[in-house]
Design an enzyme around this catalytic site. Structure first.
Site, PDB file in Angstrom:
ATOM      1  N   SER A  42      76.582 -59.741 104.082  1.00  0.00           N
ATOM      2  CA  SER A  42      75.156 -59.878 104.363  1.00  0.00           C
ATOM      3  C   SER A  42      74.314 -59.167 103.289  1.00  0.00           C
ATOM      4  O   SER A  42      74.471 -59.439 102.106  1.00  0.00           O
ATOM      5  CB  SER A  42      74.855 -59.335 105.769  1.00  0.00           C
ATOM      6  OG  SER A  42      73.573 -59.686 106.204  1.00  0.00           O
TER       7      SER A  42
ATOM      8  N   ASP B  25      76.201 -70.202 108.998  1.00  0.00           N
ATOM      9  CA  ASP B  25      75.663 -68.845 108.872  1.00  0.00           C
ATOM     10  C   ASP B  25      74.247 -68.910 108.284  1.00  0.00           C
ATOM     11  O   ASP B  25      74.019 -69.499 107.228  1.00  0.00           O
ATOM     12  CB  ASP B  25      76.596 -68.036 107.962  1.00  0.00           C
ATOM     13  CG  ASP B  25      76.184 -66.583 107.826  1.00  0.00           C
ATOM     14  OD1 ASP B  25      75.081 -66.214 108.262  1.00  0.00           O
ATOM     15  OD2 ASP B  25      76.980 -65.808 107.264  1.00  0.00           O
TER      16      ASP B  25
ATOM     17  N   HIS C  25      77.126 -65.493 111.601  1.00  0.00           N
ATOM     18  CA  HIS C  25      77.003 -64.411 110.622  1.00  0.00           C
ATOM     19  C   HIS C  25      77.852 -63.201 110.999  1.00  0.00           C
ATOM     20  O   HIS C  25      77.970 -62.259 110.224  1.00  0.00           O
ATOM     21  CB  HIS C  25      75.534 -63.998 110.490  1.00  0.00           C
ATOM     22  CG  HIS C  25      75.260 -63.081 109.342  1.00  0.00           C
ATOM     23  ND1 HIS C  25      75.568 -63.410 108.038  1.00  0.00           N
ATOM     24  CD2 HIS C  25      74.728 -61.823 109.291  1.00  0.00           C
ATOM     25  CE1 HIS C  25      75.218 -62.419 107.241  1.00  0.00           C
ATOM     26  NE2 HIS C  25      74.724 -61.444 107.975  1.00  0.00           N
TER      27      HIS C  25
END
Length: 496
Positions: A311, A375, A468
């Protein structure tokens, strides 16, 4: 390429007013003339200001950031409460044992700094050990085959760089004691340090990373792992979607928020923003890690470096080498074995991608960007058809049931593409049912906790959010059948 050291476009969502929204969307006012935008030396035609869609996306992004700003304190408090309750239950053996411990006076109160305390992501996926099953055949001189420091013996094992990188990225969300315990007791490696860095974008020490080696002496491998977007930190999410950028001259345009998280000192001029020698008193990520790597390379001759993150951490892992390139830190660059990122947002424009690929091919060839299904984060900030941002390099793309494919770009480049609404929601349902029965089909290592199932249910409302989760990326790395041929000059990943 004509560039300016002071070229920038900075958005200020806190200054956005209703009258601004109306004037831009209805009366087609030029964006850069608005008070919520600060720009310098920029050709506005490149923004597409005469096209309705870029204006709409820009305003939508600013509204989202403004909402995230209002939600920061409530969600921060909510995060503390949720994590405390989860740890209260887990440390006391569940709800029934918790009641018994209360009655007997043996209640364990969670300590946020202890090695047993886990974040919400740690409760969604509590796996800590490296994967034993060899689905990844890896043979390269620069990664050690022997994991030193074993309590019993020095058993020869192959190190899977993708699994090691993803587990490092996942563990980075935890506190320093937890990370040290994972590195030393579970992975049998040498812990170097856990760091809290000043983040100029958030005006707090909210950038974290840790470093470890495969051995305390004569190490062959050094790993740097950056912490990513924390679920309850709305400032992290605001950073991910931010459209602000600034020019780094020949390096191209880069994401301003991510650079500030790394330690950028001047967001109007990259030359002043990234001096080669730092003389300030704040602990900044780039300079601290750079200096630590130089010391480690002096101690461990010939060691190779892996940089990783998930991320927001993936964005920092990608940008960190770009500053090394800017400062011509050849010793570190030549020692980098690879950059492995998971769920990475876009970090720069096409020129930045070209420049990075030139150096990735020149000094280290292994840049692997892993994306799981729909995602949301790899789809932000919006791509160069709408904003300045574009991914570079290829993509290791995993679909449902962890089927892997090497692609130039993942499907659905922008999250709000209406063509993908039905597939996104369908996939969210598939992921939920798969998560419920994963332990039956795949074994106890893949059995999901109640917290993981609940998080997947959130994905039914916001498809792509549950995708995610680090859990799916860990599963992707472990379940996909991947082979690689590698030597000192090249590496090729193949899904079979």
């Amino acid at each position: 390429m004509v560039s300016y050291s002071s070229e920038h476009m900075i958005y200020h969502p806190e200054k956005l007013r209703l009258i601004d929204i109306i004037s831009v969307l209805i009366f087609r006012r030029i964006l850069s003339s608005s008070k919520f935008i600060e720009s310098h030396h920029f050709n506005e035609d490149k923004l597409g200001n005469n096209v309705a869609l870029p204006n709409l996306i820009t305003i939508l992004t600013l509204i989202i950031q403004k909402i995230l700003g209002f939600l920061y304190l409530p969600f921060k408090l909510l995060g503390h409460v949720v994590e405390f309750i989860l740890n209260l239950f887990s440390l006391n053996g569940g709800i029934f044992k918790l009641l018994l411990r209360i009655v007997t006076g043996k209640l364990v109160i969670p300590n946020k700094e202890s090695a047993e305390y886990r974040s919400i992501l740690g409760h969604i996926d509590g796996r800590l050990d490296l994967y034993n099953k060899t689905s990844f055949s890896f043979h390269a001189k620069c990664i050690p085959n022997q994991v030193r420091g074993s309590a019993a013996d020095n058993t020869t094992n192959e190190i899977d760089p993708l699994d090691l990188s993803m587990m490092s990225a996942k563990v980075s969300y935890e506190n320093a004691a937890y990370v040290k315990n994972a590195v030393t007791n579970h992975w049998k490696m040498h812990f170097v340090g856990f760091y809290d860095f000043w983040n100029e974008y958030q005006k707090t020490s909210s950038t974290q990373a840790f470093i470890y080696c495969d051995a305390p002496t004569n190490a062959n491998l050094i790993v740097v792992a950056f912490r990513g977007t924390e679920p309850f930190n709305m400032k992290d999410w605001s950073t991910d979607v931010d459209l602000s950028w600034f020019s780094m001259g020949e390096m191209g345009r880069v994401h301003l928020g991510f650079m500030k998280a790394l330690g950028l000192q001047n967001d109007r001029d990259y030359i002043k923003g990234w001096p080669k020698t730092y003389t300030g008193n704040k602990v900044l990520a780039y300079y601290t890690i750079r200096d630590q790597l130089n010391k480690l390379l002096e101690q461990h001759k010939g060691a190779r470096i892996i940089v990783t993150g998930h991320s927001l951490g993936a964005a920092l892992a990608t940008l960190f080498p770009s500053i090394l390139i800017l400062h011509q830190e050849d010793t570190i660059l030549k020692s980098i074995y690879g950059v492995y990122t998971f769920g990475q947002p876009r970090v720069g424009d096409k020129d930045f991608g070209v420049r990075m690929k030139e150096n990735l091919n020149g000094t280290f060839k292994r840049y692997h960007r892993v994306v799981y299904r729909f995602d949301v984060v790899p789809r932000v900030p919006f791509d160069d058809r709408i904003s300045q941002f574009a991914h570079f390099g290829g993509c290791l793309y995993f679909s449902s049931w962890y089927k892997g494919e090497v692609m130039k770009k993942e499907p659905n480049q922008n999250y709000f593409n209406p063509l993908y609404i039905i597939p996104k929601y369908f996939n969210a349902w598939v992921d939920l049912f798969r998560g419920i029965f994963a332990g039956v089909k795949l074994g106890k290592d893949f059995k999901e906790s109640l917290m993981s199932i609940l998080f997947r249910m959130v994905g039914l409302l916001i498809p792509g959010l549950a995708s995610h989760s680090p859990r799916d990326t860990v599963n992707s790395v472990r379940l996909a059948k991947i082979t690689t041929t590698a030597n000192e000059d090249e590496e090729e990943l193949v899904f079979v």
